[in-house]
Scaffold this motif. Sequence first.
Motif, PDB file in Angstrom:
ATOM      1  N   PRO A 236       0.817  -1.224   0.000  1.00 12.56           N
ATOM      2  CA  PRO A 236       0.000   0.000   0.000  1.00 12.56           C
ATOM      3  C   PRO A 236       0.851   1.275   0.000  1.00 12.56           C
ATOM      4  N   SER A 237       1.966   1.267   0.731  1.00 17.65           N
ATOM      5  CA  SER A 237       2.817   2.470   0.791  1.00 17.65           C
ATOM      6  C   SER A 237       3.354   2.825  -0.594  1.00 17.65           C
ATOM      7  N   VAL A 238       3.755   1.795  -1.359  1.00 16.65           N
ATOM      8  CA  VAL A 238       4.314   2.036  -2.698  1.00 16.65           C
ATOM      9  C   VAL A 238       3.192   2.448  -3.654  1.00 16.65           C
ATOM     10  N   ARG A 239       2.049   1.784  -3.544  1.00 19.49           N
ATOM     11  CA  ARG A 239       0.907   2.136  -4.396  1.00 19.49           C
ATOM     12  C   ARG A 239       0.499   3.609  -4.210  1.00 19.49           C
ATOM     13  N   GLN A 240       0.446   4.026  -2.938  1.00 18.54           N
ATOM     14  CA  GLN A 240       0.054   5.412  -2.650  1.00 18.54           C
ATOM     15  C   GLN A 240       1.046   6.401  -3.237  1.00 18.54           C
ATOM     16  N   ALA A 241       2.335   6.059  -3.138  1.00 15.71           N
ATOM     17  CA  ALA A 241       3.362   6.958  -3.681  1.00 15.71           C
ATOM     18  C   ALA A 241       3.252   7.049  -5.201  1.00 15.71           C
ATOM     19  N   VAL A 242       2.981   5.920  -5.855  1.00 11.53           N
ATOM     20  CA  VAL A 242       2.822   5.917  -7.313  1.00 11.53           C
ATOM     21  C   VAL A 242       1.615   6.771  -7.709  1.00 11.53           C
ATOM     22  N   GLN A 243       0.524   6.615  -6.959  1.00 13.07           N
ATOM     23  CA  GLN A 243      -0.680   7.402  -7.248  1.00 13.07           C
ATOM     24  C   GLN A 243      -0.410   8.900  -7.066  1.00 13.07           C
ATOM     25  N   ALA A 244       0.345   9.246  -6.041  1.00 10.85           N
ATOM     26  CA  ALA A 244       0.660  10.656  -5.777  1.00 10.85           C
ATOM     27  C   ALA A 244       1.475  11.271  -6.911  1.00 10.85           C
ATOM     28  N   GLN A 245       2.174  10.420  -7.680  1.00 10.45           N
ATOM     29  CA  GLN A 245       2.937  10.877  -8.848  1.00 10.45           C
ATOM     30  C   GLN A 245       2.066  10.907 -10.097  1.00 10.45           C
ATOM     31  N   GLY A 246       0.801  10.523  -9.942  1.00 15.92           N
ATOM     32  CA  GLY A 246      -0.102  10.499 -11.100  1.00 15.92           C
ATOM     33  C   GLY A 246      -0.059   9.194 -11.870  1.00 15.92           C
ATOM     34  N   GLY A 247       0.602   8.168 -11.304  1.00 15.70           N
ATOM     35  CA  GLY A 247       0.707   6.875 -11.985  1.00 15.70           C
ATOM     36  C   GLY A 247      -0.522   6.020 -11.757  1.00 15.70           C
ATOM     37  N   SER A 248      -0.814   5.152 -12.736  1.00 10.35           N
ATOM     38  CA  SER A 248      -1.944   4.238 -12.613  1.00 10.35           C
ATOM     39  C   SER A 248      -1.564   3.050 -11.745  1.00 10.35           C
ATOM     40  N   THR A 249      -2.494   2.654 -10.861  1.00 13.30           N
ATOM     41  CA  THR A 249      -2.310   1.428 -10.088  1.00 13.30           C
ATOM     42  C   THR A 249      -3.494   0.496 -10.341  1.00 13.30           C
ATOM     43  N   ALA A 250      -4.052   0.593 -11.562  1.00 10.91           N
ATOM     44  CA  ALA A 250      -5.239  -0.183 -11.930  1.00 10.91           C
ATOM     45  C   ALA A 250      -4.989  -1.690 -11.796  1.00 10.91           C
ATOM     46  N   ASP A 251      -3.772  -2.119 -12.105  1.00 14.60           N
ATOM     47  CA  ASP A 251      -3.412  -3.527 -11.917  1.00 14.60           C
ATOM     48  C   ASP A 251      -1.919  -3.592 -11.576  1.00 14.60           C
ATOM     49  N   ASP A 252      -1.450  -4.803 -11.231  1.00 15.57           N
ATOM     50  CA  ASP A 252      -0.064  -4.958 -10.766  1.00 15.57           C
ATOM     51  C   ASP A 252       0.955  -4.464 -11.794  1.00 15.57           C
ATOM     52  N   ALA A 253       0.729  -4.818 -13.061  1.00 14.94           N
ATOM     53  CA  ALA A 253       1.694  -4.442 -14.096  1.00 14.94           C
ATOM     54  C   ALA A 253       1.704  -2.935 -14.326  1.00 14.94           C
ATOM     55  N   SER A 254       0.535  -2.291 -14.282  1.00 12.29           N
ATOM     56  CA  SER A 254       0.486  -0.828 -14.459  1.00 12.29           C
ATOM     57  C   SER A 254       1.214  -0.137 -13.316  1.00 12.29           C
ATOM     58  N   ALA A 255       0.962  -0.594 -12.093  1.00 12.80           N
ATOM     59  CA  ALA A 255       1.607   0.027 -10.937  1.00 12.80           C
ATOM     60  C   ALA A 255       3.127  -0.134 -11.030  1.00 12.80           C
ATOM     61  N   PHE A 256       3.558  -1.337 -11.411  1.00  8.84           N
ATOM     62  CA  PHE A 256       4.995  -1.574 -11.556  1.00  8.84           C
ATOM     63  C   PHE A 256       5.573  -0.695 -12.661  1.00  8.84           C
ATOM     64  N   GLY A 257       4.872  -0.609 -13.782  1.00 10.98           N
ATOM     65  CA  GLY A 257       5.328   0.205 -14.904  1.00 10.98           C
ATOM     66  C   GLY A 257       5.432   1.680 -14.534  1.00 10.98           C
TER      67      GLY A 257
END
Length: 267
Positions: A236-257
């Motif tokens: 969750p901590s990494v997902r939130q940080a990615v979202q705060a950068q405007g990144g998609s976390t729609a699925d595992d691969a998008s979040a990783f990308g």
Amino acid sequence: MLKVEPIPAFQDNYIWAIHDGHSAAIVDPGEAAPVERFLAERGLALGAIVITHHHGDHQGGVADLLAAHPNGPDGAPMPVVGPAGERIGGRTQAVREGDTVALRHPALTLRVLDVPGHTAGHVAFVADKGETDGPALFCGDTMFASGCGRLFEGTPAQMLDSLDKFAALPGETRVYCAHEYTRSNVKFARAVEPANAALAAWSARVDALREAGEPTLPTTVAHERAVNPFLRSREPSVRQAVQAQGGSTADDASAFGALRAWKDSFR
Ligand code: ZN
Ligand code: FE
């Protein structure tokens, strides 16, 4: 028991030597000269060459090593083990996931993992417990301490799957990465997870090691699970940080990308 030692090359590469005091298997010799110096200093014979992927800083020294050592200690042609899916000069054994490599000088069995992402045919080699001082992973440019390789030829989904294979290895597995990128990786990791206490402690340790001119490697699988954002992209901590950068976390691969893309532009 086999010993694993780094041979520094170029600016920040590590060529890894696995040896028994008599002969050495050399992993990813991007250049020959530092390997020759290492072998001469320790009185070791070259016994095998092992390649993880096709980039020049990993196989550039193979031709010179073969010219100087066409045969192994037993007189048979020098084994050159490399990924089946890539162009590796001098290769004698093409390997893919599920294969095992049985080297004789030194006596060493390596399991092969397919780990596409950095390059399309990248492989990694695992020495299980008893081969070296505990299990060992030679991962080329797929994973680095607190980081991972750039996606030159593969997709985020492929790289995530490759890193998941590493994360599933026993925690005590020592990880022998091919570059000293730890300091800049830790800087990024702390931007992703500022509240990760294990990462803060590791950051201080990395600074101390680098100021003393020491390698930060090997790392371990357990340690990377705790501090490497690319092994933690579902947290969750990494997902939130990615979202705060405007990144998609729609699925595992998008979040990783999105995480990998953030690192690509991070300064
Ligand atoms: Zn590479
Ligand atoms: Fe490299």
